[in-house]
Design a protein around this motif. Structure first.
Motif, PDB file in Angstrom:
ATOM      1  N   LEU A 146       0.810  -1.219   0.000  1.00  0.00           N
ATOM      2  CA  LEU A 146       0.000   0.000   0.000  1.00  0.00           C
ATOM      3  C   LEU A 146       0.846   1.274   0.000  1.00  0.00           C
ATOM      4  CD1 LEU A 146      -0.347   1.518   3.064  1.00  0.00           C
ATOM      5  CD2 LEU A 146      -1.427  -0.682   3.530  1.00  0.00           C
ATOM      6  N   GLY A 147       2.119   1.162   0.350  1.00  0.00           N
ATOM      7  CA  GLY A 147       2.980   2.342   0.319  1.00  0.00           C
ATOM      8  C   GLY A 147       3.221   2.878  -1.079  1.00  0.00           C
ATOM      9  N   ALA A 148       3.026   2.051  -2.113  1.00  0.00           N
ATOM     10  CA  ALA A 148       3.293   2.493  -3.481  1.00  0.00           C
ATOM     11  C   ALA A 148       2.167   3.334  -4.054  1.00  0.00           C
ATOM     12  CB  ALA A 148       3.546   1.286  -4.383  1.00  0.00           C
ATOM     13  N   PHE A 149       0.920   2.993  -3.701  1.00  0.00           N
ATOM     14  CA  PHE A 149      -0.223   3.704  -4.293  1.00  0.00           C
ATOM     15  C   PHE A 149      -0.976   4.537  -3.267  1.00  0.00           C
ATOM     16  CE2 PHE A 149      -1.421  -0.871  -3.797  1.00  0.00           C
ATOM     17  CZ  PHE A 149      -2.183  -0.739  -2.641  1.00  0.00           C
ATOM     18  N   ALA A 150      -0.324   4.864  -2.163  1.00  0.00           N
ATOM     19  CA  ALA A 150      -0.957   5.659  -1.110  1.00  0.00           C
ATOM     20  C   ALA A 150      -1.471   6.978  -1.661  1.00  0.00           C
ATOM     21  CB  ALA A 150       0.045   5.929   0.015  1.00  0.00           C
ATOM     22  N   GLU A 151      -2.583   7.450  -1.114  1.00  0.00           N
ATOM     23  CA  GLU A 151      -3.192   8.754  -1.377  1.00  0.00           C
ATOM     24  C   GLU A 151      -3.963   8.829  -2.695  1.00  0.00           C
ATOM     25  OE1 GLU A 151      -0.891  11.964   1.121  1.00  0.00           O
ATOM     26  OE2 GLU A 151       0.246  11.550  -0.717  1.00  0.00           O
ATOM     27  N   ARG A 152      -4.119   7.708  -3.415  1.00  0.00           N
ATOM     28  CA  ARG A 152      -4.808   7.817  -4.703  1.00  0.00           C
ATOM     29  C   ARG A 152      -5.551   6.556  -5.117  1.00  0.00           C
ATOM     30  NH1 ARG A 152       0.664   7.035  -5.248  1.00  0.00           N
ATOM     31  NH2 ARG A 152       1.503   5.948  -7.075  1.00  0.00           N
ATOM     32  N   ILE A 153      -5.957   5.723  -4.181  1.00  0.00           N
ATOM     33  CA  ILE A 153      -6.648   4.495  -4.531  1.00  0.00           C
ATOM     34  C   ILE A 153      -8.011   4.429  -3.850  1.00  0.00           C
ATOM     35  CG2 ILE A 153      -5.688   3.116  -2.634  1.00  0.00           C
ATOM     36  CD1 ILE A 153      -5.462   0.783  -4.674  1.00  0.00           C
TER      37      ILE A 153
END
Length: 438
Positions: A146-153
């Motif tokens: 989840l650290g890769a797509f945080a703030e936009r999923i």
């Protein structure tokens, strides 16, 4: 000694008893330690990952990270006891001669069938404890992504993706490496999750970051600052403490192997934290708290596959090499290629896992693994390094393909990317109807 411990990771009580010719003897000391190790690994997800990643995002998205982490802890636990443990560590297909054994254990232990209070592992711990210990690994692996797509999923897209990813990416990989599958049979060394956890999650994180696209306000050379560095430090602290259960518990016994894993885990993290701090100081002219925390995590990631096979010298080398490689990925490669790995899940976990897996094939020593154990290229066994290369490549390709396919399917069914208005105002309010700081 280490080889025997790693083989035990995939053995059930019945298999161990048959191999030994006698019923394993319950060991209260080992059992107490493994219960404690299980608790420590859970500490890595909640509150560790939740605080570490939550502190790195902006204030408006703090609760979205917490909710995503809590969702994983809940739903993956259910999947694990329902059929995940059986898929990874069952023996039904092996006992029946089913060729699927190479990639799947079977469903003989679905809903913990036959795993009662009297079932005992070779190290003397109840199989129920082993199952719960492995459950914690299944929890933290998708949490890293989840650290890769945080703030936009979107939370709905995230939920569907994570459920499918755990079933189709994590469960098979756990069997291949720890449950008697083809990578374990090939002799790949992964003491506590370099391939299964970190490469698996890290490569998935990169694929997700590339496919979902950058945040709307992401600009090359303009950092999006974390909202609470104190949370980042607290999360790192929980991760560092929990990692002792993660690595030292993976031998399934309170013995010398656990002591070595404890030592090399701590030293690798300490050296990596100082190394990243020094690199930060040299390049950016200031040593930063976030940098030191990131370096410590990189060291913990890289020592994970090697903790049962390297000595103090190997740990120090891994602690120096890994953060330098990860620093280059985060500070140079990511800005150059302009992909938005928001919290550096790939740069730290993916790259750290790859480096650690390969260096295991270099620094493994019989001083730790025992006379019959594996030895690395540094000590003359180049074959082990080749095995590590193959296992690493298999993990990379498998994780990338599964993630790509799942992204396409989930995005077409429910949608994954949050719309622009949601992203501007923050996922906390739009997705969860809450604000972290009222």
């Amino acid at each position: 000694m280490a080889t025997a411990a790693m083989a035990t990771m995939g053995a059930t009580a019945a298999a161990a008893a048959e191999a030994a010719g006698a019923e394993p003897t319950p060991d209260t000391g080992n059992t107490a330690w493994m219960i404690m190790a299980t608790i420590l690994v859970l500490l890595m997800s909640i509150p560790g990952i939740a605080l570490f990643y939550g502190g790195l995002v902006r204030q408006k998205n703090m609760l979205s990270v917490i909710m995503q982490t809590l969702f994983i802890v809940g739903v993956v636990s259910i999947l694990w006891v329902a059929f995940g443990y059986s898929w990874a560590f069952g023996t039904g297909f092996s006992e029946s001669g089913n060729p699927l054994w190479a990639v799947m254990g079977g469903f003989d232990k679905a809903f913990m069938a036959g795993v009662g209070t009297s079932a005992t592992m070779a190290s003397g711990i109840p199989e129920l404890v082993f199952a719960m210990f492995q459950c914690m690994f299944a929890l933290i692996t998708p949490a890293l992504i989840l650290g890769a797509f945080a703030e936009r999923i979107r939370f709905s897209g995230y939920a569907v993706f994570i459920v499918l990813w755990v079933i189709l990416a994590y469960f098979p990989m756990a069997h291949w490496v720890w449950g008697g599958g083809f990578l374990q049979q090939m002799g790949a060394i992964d003491f506590a999750g370099g391939t299964v956890v970190h490469i698996n999650a890290g490569i998935s994180a990169l694929v997700m970051a590339l496919m979902i696209g950058p945040r709307d306000d992401y600009r090359r050379g303009h950092a999006i600052l974390p909202h609470n560095i104190t949370f980042v430090f607290m999360g790192t602290s929980f991760l560092w403490i929990g990692w002792f259960g993660f690595n030292a518990g993976s031998g399934l016994a309170a013995d010398g192997l656990a002591a070595n894993a404890l030592l090399v885990t701590h030293v690798a993290a300490a050296v990596a934290a100082v190394t990243w701090m020094a690199a930060d100081w040299a390049v950016n002219h200031k040593p930063t708290t976030v940098g030191a925390c990131t370096g410590a995590v990189a060291g913990l990631v890289a020592i994970t596959p090697a903790a049962g096979s390297v000595s103090l010298g190997g740990a120090i080398a891994i602690g120096v090499i890994t953060p330098l490689v990860c620093f280059m990925m985060v500070a140079v490669v990511k800005p150059y290629f302009k992909y938005d790995d928001a919290l550096d899940a790939f740069g730290v976990h993916g790259i750290g896992g790859i480096v650690g897996s390969l260096l295991t094939g270099v620094f493994a020593t019989r001083a730790v693994t025992g006379e019959a154990g594996a030895e690395g290229a540094l000590y003359g066994d180049w074959h082990q390094l080749w095995v590590q290369v193959v296992a690493t490549l298999v993990s990379i390709v498998f994780s990338a393909v599964v993630t790509y396919v799942l992204y396409k399917i989930v995005d077409s069914l429910v949608g994954i990317r949050a719309d622009k208005r949601m992203e501007e105002e923050g996922l906390d309010i739009y997705e969860h109807g809450e604000s972290c700081y009222n």
